[in-house]
Design a protein around this motif. Structure first.
Motif, short mmCIF file in Angstrom:
data_model
loop_
_atom_site.label_atom_id
_atom_site.label_comp_id
_atom_site.label_asym_id
_atom_site.label_seq_id
_atom_site.Cartn_x
_atom_site.Cartn_y
_atom_site.Cartn_z
N THR A 71 2.17 7.20 43.93
CA THR A 71 2.13 8.66 43.97
C THR A 71 3.04 9.27 42.96
O THR A 71 4.04 9.97 43.27
CB THR A 71 2.40 9.35 45.60
N PRO A 72 2.71 9.07 41.70
CA PRO A 72 3.49 9.73 40.58
C PRO A 72 3.24 11.19 40.63
O PRO A 72 2.19 11.73 40.95
CB PRO A 72 2.87 8.98 39.32
N ASP A 73 4.27 11.74 39.97
CA ASP A 73 3.84 13.32 39.54
C ASP A 73 3.24 13.17 38.09
O ASP A 73 2.93 11.98 37.51
CB ASP A 73 5.33 14.11 39.54
N SER A 74 3.03 14.48 37.47
CA SER A 74 2.10 14.36 36.36
C SER A 74 2.87 13.63 35.27
O SER A 74 2.19 13.05 34.40
CB SER A 74 1.70 15.67 35.92
N ALA A 78 1.56 10.37 33.35
CA ALA A 78 1.57 10.16 31.62
C ALA A 78 2.16 8.86 31.28
O ALA A 78 1.50 8.43 30.39
CB ALA A 78 2.05 11.39 31.21
N ARG A 79 3.48 8.53 31.82
CA ARG A 79 3.87 7.22 31.61
C ARG A 79 3.38 6.01 31.96
O ARG A 79 3.20 5.10 31.18
CB ARG A 79 5.53 7.17 31.84
N LEU A 80 2.68 6.08 32.99
CA LEU A 80 2.02 5.08 33.44
C LEU A 80 0.53 4.67 32.66
O LEU A 80 0.05 3.74 32.35
CB LEU A 80 1.30 5.20 34.76
N LEU A 81 -0.18 5.84 32.35
CA LEU A 81 -1.15 5.95 31.68
C LEU A 81 -1.09 5.35 30.14
O LEU A 81 -1.73 4.67 29.55
CB LEU A 81 -1.90 7.25 31.50
N ALA A 82 0.11 5.60 29.70
CA ALA A 82 0.57 5.17 28.33
C ALA A 82 0.63 3.57 28.37
O ALA A 82 0.18 2.92 27.57
CB ALA A 82 1.97 5.82 27.78
N ARG A 83 1.65 3.02 29.51
CA ARG A 83 1.74 1.77 29.63
C ARG A 83 0.29 1.14 29.80
O ARG A 83 0.22 -0.12 29.13
CB ARG A 83 2.66 1.54 30.63
N TRP A 84 -0.42 1.56 30.75
CA TRP A 84 -1.89 0.99 30.79
C TRP A 84 -2.87 0.88 29.75
O TRP A 84 -3.16 -0.18 29.21
CB TRP A 84 -2.64 1.81 32.02
N THR A 85 -2.73 2.08 28.74
CA THR A 85 -3.42 1.94 27.47
C THR A 85 -2.78 1.05 26.48
O THR A 85 -3.59 0.62 25.71
CB THR A 85 -3.31 3.62 26.92
N GLU A 86 -1.42 0.91 26.69
CA GLU A 86 -0.89 -0.14 25.60
C GLU A 86 -1.19 -1.67 25.64
O GLU A 86 -1.15 -2.42 24.98
CB GLU A 86 0.50 0.21 25.64
N HIS A 122 -14.23 12.48 48.46
CA HIS A 122 -14.52 11.77 47.10
C HIS A 122 -14.90 12.57 46.00
O HIS A 122 -14.62 12.28 44.95
CB HIS A 122 -15.34 10.60 47.62
N MET A 123 -15.94 13.52 46.33
CA MET A 123 -16.61 14.34 45.25
C MET A 123 -15.56 15.24 44.53
O MET A 123 -15.56 15.53 43.56
CB MET A 123 -17.79 15.20 45.69
N LEU A 124 -14.50 15.76 45.37
CA LEU A 124 -13.35 16.45 44.64
C LEU A 124 -12.42 15.55 43.81
O LEU A 124 -11.58 15.94 42.86
CB LEU A 124 -12.44 17.20 45.76
N VAL A 125 -12.27 14.25 44.37
CA VAL A 125 -11.24 13.36 43.75
C VAL A 125 -11.68 13.15 42.46
O VAL A 125 -10.97 13.06 41.52
CB VAL A 125 -11.20 11.86 44.53
N ARG A 126 -13.08 13.11 41.84
CA ARG A 126 -13.51 12.83 40.77
C ARG A 126 -13.01 13.97 39.48
O ARG A 126 -12.03 13.54 38.53
CB ARG A 126 -14.91 12.90 40.63
N PRO A 127 -13.10 15.20 39.88
CA PRO A 127 -12.43 16.28 38.90
C PRO A 127 -11.01 16.41 39.11
O PRO A 127 -10.36 16.61 38.05
CB PRO A 127 -13.14 17.61 39.18
N MET A 128 -10.55 15.96 40.20
CA MET A 128 -8.97 16.08 40.20
C MET A 128 -8.40 14.80 39.34
O MET A 128 -7.40 15.20 38.60
CB MET A 128 -8.59 15.86 41.72
N LEU A 129 -8.76 13.83 39.44
CA LEU A 129 -8.54 12.74 38.47
C LEU A 129 -8.55 12.94 37.10
O LEU A 129 -7.72 12.78 36.25
CB LEU A 129 -9.23 11.18 39.08
N ALA A 130 -9.92 13.57 36.62
CA ALA A 130 -9.95 13.83 35.12
C ALA A 130 -9.13 14.92 34.60
O ALA A 130 -8.55 14.59 33.71
CB ALA A 130 -11.49 14.28 35.09
N GLU A 131 -8.74 15.96 35.52
CA GLU A 131 -7.90 16.66 35.21
C GLU A 131 -6.28 16.18 34.92
O GLU A 131 -5.81 16.32 34.06
CB GLU A 131 -7.71 18.02 36.09
N GLN A 132 -6.08 15.32 35.82
CA GLN A 132 -4.56 14.52 35.83
C GLN A 132 -4.54 13.65 34.83
O GLN A 132 -3.45 13.47 34.00
CB GLN A 132 -4.31 13.68 36.91
N ILE A 133 -5.76 13.04 34.22
CA ILE A 133 -5.84 11.96 32.96
C ILE A 133 -5.60 13.04 31.57
O ILE A 133 -4.87 12.83 30.87
CB ILE A 133 -7.18 11.34 33.09
#
Length: 151
Positions: A71-74, A78-86, A122-133
């Motif tokens: 349950t990361p904060d934003s 961002a650091r997780l996303l960078a690591r996953w992308t790398e 589940h239909m709200l999780v999609r835009p919430m996840l997109a916004e966080q990405i």
């Protein structure tokens, strides 16, 4: 980058909000939807797992949205996303159906991510996840979209 999700969004504000944020993400976030499973709870989970896992390539980096995940904060996201992308692998975020994931999906996941302890439709999780990405990408780019200093 893909979002693999059980259930069909259809038209409506949730779909519009998802599209708005998904269009800002680079590389773009593509939504792939699968029909919910039918039968007993075990059968539903098995069928949905079959759909999700069948859409993953062996080299994909799968991130399951799961209540037991990190349950990361934003900024941490961002650091997780960078690591996953790398990792050089294509990212695939997974959203299960109403019954949750079959154990085979959790076993295949390279990471588990939670949007918090609250239960979200589940239909709200999609835009919430997109916004966080999108927010994570803006944090990594040093863009002022994320206002970390606000009280």
């Amino acid at each position: 980058m893909r979002l693999l999700a059980i259930g069909k969004t259809g038209a409506g504000p949730e779909a519009e909000l998802f599209s708005r944020y998904a269009a800002r993400i680079r590389p773009s976030l593509t939504l792939v939807e699968f029909a919910p499973g039918q039968g007993s709870v075990a059968e539903i989970k098995r069928r949905e797992a079959e759909s999700l896992l069948g859409a993953l390539a062996a080299q994909d980096f799968a991130i399951a949205l799961d209540s037991g995940g990190q349950t990361p904060d934003s900024e941490e996201l961002a650091r997780l996303l960078a690591r996953w992308t790398e990792s050089g692998k294509k990212l695939a975020f997974l959203i299960g159906g109403a019954e949750g994931f079959d154990a085979t999906v959790i076993a295949r996941a390279n990471a588990r991510l939670s949007l918090g302890r609250l239960t979200w439709p589940h239909m709200l999780v999609r835009p919430m996840l997109a916004e966080q990405i999108y927010r994570a990408q803006m944090i990594l780019a040093g863009h002022p979209y994320h206002r970390a200093g606000r009280p």
